[in-house]
Design a protein around this motif. Structure first.
Motif, mmCIF file in Angstrom:
data_model
loop_
_atom_site.group_PDB
_atom_site.id
_atom_site.type_symbol
_atom_site.label_atom_id
_atom_site.label_comp_id
_atom_site.label_asym_id
_atom_site.label_seq_id
_atom_site.Cartn_x
_atom_site.Cartn_y
_atom_site.Cartn_z
ATOM 1 N N GLN A 262 55.791 55.486 43.652
ATOM 2 C CA GLN A 262 55.427 56.899 43.801
ATOM 3 C C GLN A 262 56.410 57.798 43.054
ATOM 4 O OE1 GLN A 262 55.411 57.097 48.071
ATOM 5 N NE2 GLN A 262 53.313 56.339 48.254
ATOM 6 N N LEU A 263 57.676 57.431 43.064
ATOM 7 C CA LEU A 263 58.669 58.189 42.315
ATOM 8 C C LEU A 263 58.409 58.085 40.810
ATOM 9 C CD1 LEU A 263 61.163 59.870 43.084
ATOM 10 C CD2 LEU A 263 62.557 57.854 42.668
ATOM 11 N N LEU A 264 57.983 56.911 40.360
ATOM 12 C CA LEU A 264 57.614 56.720 38.955
ATOM 13 C C LEU A 264 56.468 57.639 38.567
ATOM 14 C CD1 LEU A 264 57.725 52.864 38.305
ATOM 15 C CD2 LEU A 264 58.896 54.619 36.978
ATOM 16 N N ALA A 265 55.492 57.774 39.458
ATOM 17 C CA ALA A 265 54.351 58.644 39.167
ATOM 18 C C ALA A 265 54.813 60.072 38.924
ATOM 19 C CB ALA A 265 53.347 58.601 40.320
ATOM 20 N N ASP A 266 55.765 60.549 39.744
ATOM 21 C CA ASP A 266 56.302 61.895 39.554
ATOM 22 C C ASP A 266 57.056 62.003 38.231
ATOM 23 O OD1 ASP A 266 55.334 62.398 42.070
ATOM 24 O OD2 ASP A 266 57.260 62.113 43.057
ATOM 25 N N SER A 267 57.885 61.024 37.941
ATOM 26 C CA SER A 267 58.737 61.057 36.744
ATOM 27 C C SER A 267 57.918 60.947 35.471
ATOM 28 C CB SER A 267 59.767 59.927 36.819
ATOM 29 O OG SER A 267 60.620 59.950 35.697
ATOM 30 N N LEU A 268 56.950 60.029 35.447
ATOM 31 C CA LEU A 268 56.136 59.835 34.251
ATOM 32 C C LEU A 268 55.265 61.040 33.967
ATOM 33 C CD1 LEU A 268 55.038 56.122 34.706
ATOM 34 C CD2 LEU A 268 56.398 57.018 32.831
ATOM 35 N N THR A 269 54.817 61.733 34.993
ATOM 36 C CA THR A 269 53.985 62.909 34.800
ATOM 37 C C THR A 269 54.781 64.044 34.194
ATOM 38 O OG1 THR A 269 52.594 62.295 36.659
ATOM 39 C CG2 THR A 269 52.526 64.591 35.995
ATOM 40 N N ALA A 270 56.084 64.087 34.544
ATOM 41 C CA ALA A 270 56.899 65.218 34.111
ATOM 42 C C ALA A 270 57.569 65.011 32.767
ATOM 43 C CB ALA A 270 57.978 65.495 35.167
ATOM 44 N N ASP A 271 57.944 63.796 32.439
ATOM 45 C CA ASP A 271 58.780 63.572 31.258
ATOM 46 C C ASP A 271 58.287 62.396 30.430
ATOM 47 O OD1 ASP A 271 61.262 64.189 33.590
ATOM 48 O OD2 ASP A 271 60.823 65.551 31.931
ATOM 49 N N ASN A 272 58.914 62.244 29.275
ATOM 50 C CA ASN A 272 58.660 61.049 28.474
ATOM 51 C C ASN A 272 59.088 59.811 29.240
ATOM 52 O OD1 ASN A 272 57.524 62.074 26.193
ATOM 53 N ND2 ASN A 272 59.446 62.322 25.096
ATOM 54 N N ALA A 273 58.337 58.737 29.085
ATOM 55 C CA ALA A 273 58.710 57.481 29.731
ATOM 56 C C ALA A 273 59.847 56.837 28.943
ATOM 57 C CB ALA A 273 57.503 56.551 29.792
ATOM 58 N N ASP A 274 60.964 56.544 29.627
ATOM 59 C CA ASP A 274 62.034 55.829 28.944
ATOM 60 C C ASP A 274 61.876 54.339 29.217
ATOM 61 O OD1 ASP A 274 63.066 55.311 31.490
ATOM 62 O OD2 ASP A 274 64.438 57.009 31.418
ATOM 63 N N GLU A 275 62.783 53.553 28.660
ATOM 64 C CA GLU A 275 62.660 52.098 28.754
ATOM 65 C C GLU A 275 62.733 51.609 30.195
ATOM 66 O OE1 GLU A 275 65.502 50.251 26.228
ATOM 67 O OE2 GLU A 275 64.655 51.062 24.370
ATOM 68 N N ALA A 276 63.620 52.202 30.995
ATOM 69 C CA ALA A 276 63.749 51.774 32.390
ATOM 70 C C ALA A 276 62.463 52.048 33.170
ATOM 71 C CB ALA A 276 64.937 52.484 33.046
ATOM 72 N N GLU A 277 61.885 53.211 32.954
ATOM 73 C CA GLU A 277 60.641 53.555 33.665
ATOM 74 C C GLU A 277 59.515 52.602 33.289
ATOM 75 O OE1 GLU A 277 61.221 58.384 34.212
ATOM 76 O OE2 GLU A 277 60.282 57.590 32.402
ATOM 77 N N LEU A 278 59.374 52.339 31.997
ATOM 78 C CA LEU A 278 58.293 51.447 31.567
ATOM 79 C C LEU A 278 58.521 50.021 32.059
ATOM 80 C CD1 LEU A 278 57.629 52.729 27.938
ATOM 81 C CD2 LEU A 278 56.191 53.020 29.960
ATOM 82 N N ALA A 279 59.773 49.595 32.065
ATOM 83 C CA ALA A 279 60.064 48.255 32.575
ATOM 84 C C ALA A 279 59.705 48.154 34.051
ATOM 85 C CB ALA A 279 61.539 47.931 32.369
ATOM 86 N N LEU A 280 59.966 49.209 34.811
ATOM 87 C CA LEU A 280 59.596 49.228 36.223
ATOM 88 C C LEU A 280 58.091 49.214 36.404
ATOM 89 C CD1 LEU A 280 62.070 51.669 38.021
ATOM 90 C CD2 LEU A 280 61.523 49.332 38.685
ATOM 91 N N VAL A 281 57.376 49.961 35.566
ATOM 92 C CA VAL A 281 55.915 49.980 35.651
ATOM 93 C C VAL A 281 55.357 48.573 35.459
ATOM 94 C CG1 VAL A 281 53.799 50.767 34.504
ATOM 95 C CG2 VAL A 281 55.646 52.386 34.950
#
Length: 406
Positions: free
Chosen positions: A60-79
């Motif tokens: 759920q935190l990823l959903a907030d972060s990805l909606t607001a900003d560019n996806a970085d490597e850590a976020e995409l790896a978590l996805v």
């Protein structure tokens, strides 16, 4: 904490109260970025290192972060990690955020989740696929509409002359100003009541600070959007004075830099060079051109964004030159560039197309810039290559434009 409970098809989704555990990722002492990096380290070592309820919170935190900003490597790896989670609730949360995933990762994730063993995950992935198709179709229709309008104006100019075509364009532009102006007035009335109710609500739900901050941030974006919409409806002032474009560029850089710093970024990693002859001048409405150029330079800075507080190393070059009786200002960056789809959308300068990679984007910045430059008899053009960078060229007549202000 709260956990989403998806029931059988046809029955309303509701929230149920889960166990009262201490969820580390919601602690105020950690930034979202550090929370996600910490979660990635744990889950890479062991996909079940965290309780599933906490993995759901991460999604759920990823959903907030990805909606607001560019996806970085850590976020995409978590996805990608959470898309393979043992719990279908976590996978479904990832399927729900697919629209915010970059194109380079979307196809693989959508294909994987649309074949998931759980029907709810499949349905969520299919919704994302359908929405992507709708967006692509809409962009295609917009492109066709803009091309058709351009062809019609060219036909009018061929049959009736340039002056008639310009008059037609001004009439259309004025009609848009009236329509959008009415919309802004109505939306501002809604925003006034919404903001007041939000303030009251935030006082009562102080314990849910993260959600409260999100609502407040959304209202701020709403307010900025209305301001930009209002600017789009205002006639361009006709008072023009001869200005040294080197001074205009300096003022625009200062404005853009301050805006980026206020968003929490340090500019130390980005090198900005300027090469504008002191002798290069043009008759302009100074403030409107400074604001327009500042928007372009701000976009150049944000092309290096890797997280909500960090810009990667890169270069921005601002060049000026005279070409016949026109002055050109080129703003080039070595940032992320645009995909073919993004380029088609933004190069049309159609207002209202928000840049999803920018948290504060209103969708009117470049449209306002293009309109202001056109009112001076000039043009704004865009050239971009994915992973190579973007160049925006502002062309202005050096002498006063005798056409009427749009």
């Amino acid at each position: 904490m709260q956990v989403r409970n998806r029931h059988a098809p046809g029955r309303r989704r509701r929230r149920i109260q889960g166990p009262q555990i201490q969820v580390r990722i919601l602690m105020n002492t950690q930034t979202i970025e550090s929370v996600l990096v910490d979660a990635l380290v744990q889950l890479q070592a062991d996909p079940c290192a965290m309780p599933w309820s906490e993995r759901l919170e991460v999604a759920q935190l990823l959903a907030d972060s990805l909606t607001a900003d560019n996806a970085d490597e850590a976020e995409l790896a978590l996805v990608h990690l959470l898309a393979c989670d043992p719990k279908w609730e976590v996978r479904c949360e990832i399927a729900d955020l697919l629209l915010a995933v970059p194109d380079s990762d979307f196809s693989e994730l959508a294909a994987q989740l649309s074949r998931d063993s759980n029907s709810y995950v499949q349905q969520a992935a299919q919704r994302a696929l359908n929405r992507r198709r709708q967006i692509a179709k809409r962009n295609g229709r917009t492109r066709q509409t803009v091309d058709e309008i351009t062809r019609q104006l060219e036909s009018i100019e061929e049959r009736h002359g340039k002056r008639t075509a310009q008059t037609t364009m001004r009439v259309c532009d004025r009609f848009v100003q009236v329509v959008v102006g009415g919309m802004v007035h109505d939306l501002r009335s809604i925003l006034t009541h919404l903001g007041s109710n939000c303030d009251t609500l935030m006082e009562q739900v102080g314990r849910r600070k993260r959600e409260s901050r999100k609502v407040q941030a959304d209202l701020e974006v709403f307010e900025r959007t209305l301001r930009d919409m209002e600017l789009f409806t205002q006639p361009i002032p006709e008072d023009r004075h001869r200005e040294r474009l080197a001074d205009v560029v300096t003022a625009a850089i200062e404005m853009a830099s301050n805006n980026v710093r206020r968003s929490g970024f340090s500019l130390d990693s980005v090198s900005l060079q300027v090469d504008v002859p002191e002798s290069l001048t043009a008759e302009i409405t100074r403030h409107r051109i400074v604001v327009s150029l500042a928007n372009v330079i701000e976009n150049a800075y944000e092309a290096f964004k890797v997280s909500d507080r960090k810009l990667r190393a890169g270069e921005i070059m601002v060049r000026g030159r005279q070409v016949d009786d026109q002055a050109e200002i080129h703003v080039s960056d070595s940032g992320m560039g645009m995909t073919a789809e993004e380029f088609v959308g933004r190069s049309m300068f159609v207002p209202g197309r928000r840049n999803k990679s920018k948290k504060n984007s209103t969708g009117y910045g470049l449209a306002n810039a293009a309109r202001a430059v056109a009112a001076h008899g000039g043009s704004l053009t865009l050239d971009s290559q994915e992973d190579e960078g973007t160049t925006v060229t502002m062309t202005l007549p050096m002498n006063r434009y005798n056409g009427e202000t749009p």
